[in-house]
Design a protein around this motif. Sequence first.
Motif, PDB file in Angstrom:
ATOM      1  N   GLU A   1       0.830  -1.207   0.000  1.00  0.00           N
ATOM      2  CA  GLU A   1       0.000   0.000   0.000  1.00  0.00           C
ATOM      3  C   GLU A   1       0.864   1.256   0.000  1.00  0.00           C
ATOM      4  N   ASN A   2       1.902   1.270   0.814  1.00  0.00           N
ATOM      5  CA  ASN A   2       2.783   2.441   0.846  1.00  0.00           C
ATOM      6  C   ASN A   2       3.481   2.643  -0.500  1.00  0.00           C
TER       7      ASN A   2
ATOM      8  N   TYR B   1       0.976   4.297  -2.741  1.00  0.00           N
ATOM      9  CA  TYR B   1       0.825   5.703  -2.347  1.00  0.00           C
ATOM     10  C   TYR B   1       1.989   6.544  -2.868  1.00  0.00           C
TER      11      TYR B   1
ATOM     12  N   PRO C   1      -9.801   4.491  -0.614  1.00  0.00           N
ATOM     13  CA  PRO C   1      -8.941   4.883  -1.745  1.00  0.00           C
ATOM     14  C   PRO C   1      -8.851   3.832  -2.846  1.00  0.00           C
ATOM     15  N   TRP C   2      -8.795   2.560  -2.474  1.00  0.00           N
ATOM     16  CA  TRP C   2      -8.583   1.528  -3.495  1.00  0.00           C
ATOM     17  C   TRP C   2      -9.830   1.317  -4.333  1.00  0.00           C
TER      18      TRP C   2
END
Length: 265
Positions: free
Chosen positions: A50-51, A54, A228-229
């Motif tokens: 995830e990071n 981002y 967000p996804w």
Amino acid sequence: MTFQKTRSRKRYQNERRSIPIRALMPNAITTLALCSGLTAIRYAVSGEWENAVYAILIAAVLDTLDGRIARLLKGATRFGAELDSLSDVIAFGVAPAILIYLWTLQSWPRWGWLFALSHAVCCALRLARFNVNIDYLDQPHKSAGFLTGVPAPAGANFSLMPLYAWFVSGYDLFRMPLLVGLWISLSAFLMIADIPTFGWSVLRVRPKLRLGLLVMVAIGAAAFISAPWAVLSVFSVVYTVLLPFGILSYAKVMRGEEKTTPEEA
């Protein structure tokens, strides 16, 4: 007399070498985008998926800003254009390829790495083509307000769609190496394909729809903060659906120009 001329010449040369601050600001933003792309690779190596995504998204936002700020401040330079391309190769070519490979394609080492390479190489080829065409006046797509192929940030986002779907659903179906490999190959092809795609300059909003669009943007921003996804998945699907409409819209524009062009005697 000769001494004064020498001092004046040196002062003139120093002034020519100096760079205005306005020219450095866009380059600083581009450098931050490059750092964000490299940071995405660091997160991918440590398995922080995830990071890593981002970081790529932050690089995309910065990439959108640097060009507009350069034009606004009249600080666009050839150095900035070259730096922007190098940053894009890392952030939208190398970083997504390594992320996708470490996420799933490494379980299919021989062919998985080839699929990952296809994305990085096609991103580099697209940007090389862009740099070569900067000085060419004869660019039919650009003159009509369209882009040629899918831009690098959109290509990176397109390649990450299986990852978004996996974040939302948790189904390992979206992590199948063959499925992901074919999808990332499609994203690679779309970046170098000689097809017209919508650019910002071609999009228009009717005045009566302006307030509604602003409300939709606000709702979309709130939804992105909450999920967000899911929002990125919807955005990617919408962008994919719009690709054929870009081709049809460009063909319509070309037909209109042919009708308005006076016939030769």
